[in-house]
Structure formats: C-alpha cells, structure tokens
Design an enzyme around this catalytic site. Sequence first.
Site, PDB file in Angstrom:
ATOM      1  N   THR A  96     -40.730  37.633 -40.505  1.00  0.00           N
ATOM      2  CA  THR A  96     -41.874  37.091 -39.912  1.00  0.00           C
ATOM      3  C   THR A  96     -41.616  36.032 -38.562  1.00  0.00           C
ATOM      4  OG1 THR A  96     -41.995  35.181 -41.425  1.00  0.00           O
ATOM      5  CG2 THR A  96     -43.357  37.168 -41.847  1.00  0.00           C
ATOM      6  N   HIS A  99     -36.189  35.060 -35.079  1.00  0.00           N
ATOM      7  CA  HIS A  99     -34.911  34.686 -34.640  1.00  0.00           C
ATOM      8  C   HIS A  99     -33.957  34.694 -35.923  1.00  0.00           C
ATOM      9  CE1 HIS A  99     -32.904  30.949 -33.043  1.00  0.00           C
ATOM     10  NE2 HIS A  99     -32.196  31.237 -33.888  1.00  0.00           N
ATOM     11  N   HIS A 101     -31.928  34.537 -38.921  1.00  0.00           N
ATOM     12  CA  HIS A 101     -31.850  33.555 -39.981  1.00  0.00           C
ATOM     13  C   HIS A 101     -31.482  34.265 -41.455  1.00  0.00           C
ATOM     14  CE1 HIS A 101     -36.063  35.163 -40.138  1.00  0.00           C
ATOM     15  NE2 HIS A 101     -36.283  34.872 -41.432  1.00  0.00           N
TER      16      HIS A 101
HETATM   17  P1  5GP Z   1     -38.905  36.057 -42.726  1.00  0.00           P
HETATM   18  O1  5GP Z   1     -39.937  36.340 -43.360  1.00  0.00           O
HETATM   19  O2  5GP Z   1     -38.759  36.129 -41.067  1.00  0.00           O
HETATM   20  O3  5GP Z   1     -37.403  36.603 -43.328  1.00  0.00           O
HETATM   21  O4  5GP Z   1     -38.390  34.528 -43.263  1.00  0.00           O
HETATM   22  C1  5GP Z   1     -39.059  33.439 -42.470  1.00  0.00           C
HETATM   23  C2  5GP Z   1     -38.983  32.093 -43.218  1.00  0.00           C
HETATM   24  O5  5GP Z   1     -39.393  30.766 -42.604  1.00  0.00           O
HETATM   25  C3  5GP Z   1     -40.134  32.252 -44.539  1.00  0.00           C
HETATM   26  O6  5GP Z   1     -39.369  32.207 -45.579  1.00  0.00           O
HETATM   27  C4  5GP Z   1     -40.977  30.855 -44.098  1.00  0.00           C
HETATM   28  O7  5GP Z   1     -41.669  30.224 -44.988  1.00  0.00           O
HETATM   29  C5  5GP Z   1     -40.308  30.182 -43.084  1.00  0.00           C
HETATM   30  N1  5GP Z   1     -40.769  29.276 -42.402  1.00  0.00           N
HETATM   31  C6  5GP Z   1     -41.858  29.738 -41.303  1.00  0.00           C
HETATM   32  N2  5GP Z   1     -42.077  28.607 -40.606  1.00  0.00           N
HETATM   33  C7  5GP Z   1     -41.534  27.634 -40.985  1.00  0.00           C
HETATM   34  C8  5GP Z   1     -41.483  26.307 -40.387  1.00  0.00           C
HETATM   35  O8  5GP Z   1     -42.284  25.939 -39.636  1.00  0.00           O
HETATM   36  N3  5GP Z   1     -40.467  25.545 -40.958  1.00  0.00           N
HETATM   37  C9  5GP Z   1     -39.701  26.080 -41.872  1.00  0.00           C
HETATM   38  N4  5GP Z   1     -38.714  25.077 -42.486  1.00  0.00           N
HETATM   39  N5  5GP Z   1     -39.754  27.345 -42.440  1.00  0.00           N
HETATM   40  C10 5GP Z   1     -40.566  28.009 -41.970  1.00  0.00           C
HETATM   41 ZN    ZN Z   2     -34.922  31.836 -31.378  1.00  0.00          ZN
END
Ligand code: 5GP
Ligand code: ZN
Length: 118
Positions: A96, A99, A101
């Site tokens: 989501t 970048h 992570h």
């Molecule tokens: P993905 O779904 O891309 O692997 O993980 C994105 C993660 O970023 C999700 O677990 C979500 O809860 C976290 N996240 C999204 N927006 C923010 C934010 O503004 N601050 C922090 N600390 N985490 C965020």
């Molecule tokens: Zn970035």
Amino acid sequence: MRDSNCLFCKIAGGDIPSQKVYEDELCCAFRDIAPQAPTHILVVPKEHIVSVAEITESDAALVGHIFAVIAKVAKAEGLTNGYRVISNAGPDAGQTVPHLHFHILGGRPLGEGLLGNN
Ligand code: 5GP
Ligand code: ZN
C-alpha cells in the site's frame, strides 16, 4: 533521492511524525500506525526505492545494512522468541505504500504458515 510525494520519505525525513525506534544516515525504523502484532515495526531506507522489485546490485550494501538493523531492532525490542520479516512488493502482495519497507512482526506466536492462516 527523496520523493517529495512519498509518505515514507516524509516519515524518514522527519516531516511527518512517527514513533521512531532507530535511525542512522541510511535508514530508520518506526512503529506501524496499525499494528498487526504486539511489536510491529517498519524498517525503511532513507533513499526512495519503490519495493524489493526495484533493488539492484548497487543497493547491496544498503540492503545488507537494513538487515543488520532489523536484527538489532528486534533484539532491542526483546523479540528473543522469534519474529517475522515481511516485505510486500506490488499489488498482488497488497503493498500500500510504494517505498521499500520491511515489516518486523513479533511478540506473539505468528503461526507456522507463511501467511499465518494455515
Ligand atoms: P504495506 O501494506 O505497503 O506492506 O505496508 C504499509 C504499512 O504502513 C501498513 O502496515 C500501514 O499500517 C503502515 N502505515 C501506513 N501509513 C502510515 C503512517 O502514516 N505511519 C505509520 N507509522 N505507518 C503507516
Ligand atoms: Zn519514498
């Protein structure tokens, strides 16, 4: 290079607040805003890389450093009984935030299945 429209570039640069647990010149680690385990930390490079899919040989030192930081952060969080490291890349993985992570998840048994659902 930072991307001025990118959420995690802004968090890494301190423009958006977060609960940082580790920071150095190359990367930082902060608590996930919607934790899915008692400990849920994201480790990100300060450089804007979209996902694992964009990593090249020239990122080898950075990626190696990030994994050393993951181990250090997990130890500092007291995850002595184990933890899971996940990096979602692209739509099928449910990424989501575009970048790179690495999620560190721990503090409870996560199940034997890779996705925790079997
Ligand atoms: P993905 O779904 O891309 O692997 O993980 C994105 C993660 O970023 C999700 O677990 C979500 O809860 C976290 N996240 C999204 N927006 C923010 C934010 O503004 N601050 C922090 N600390 N985490 C965020
Ligand atoms: Zn970035």
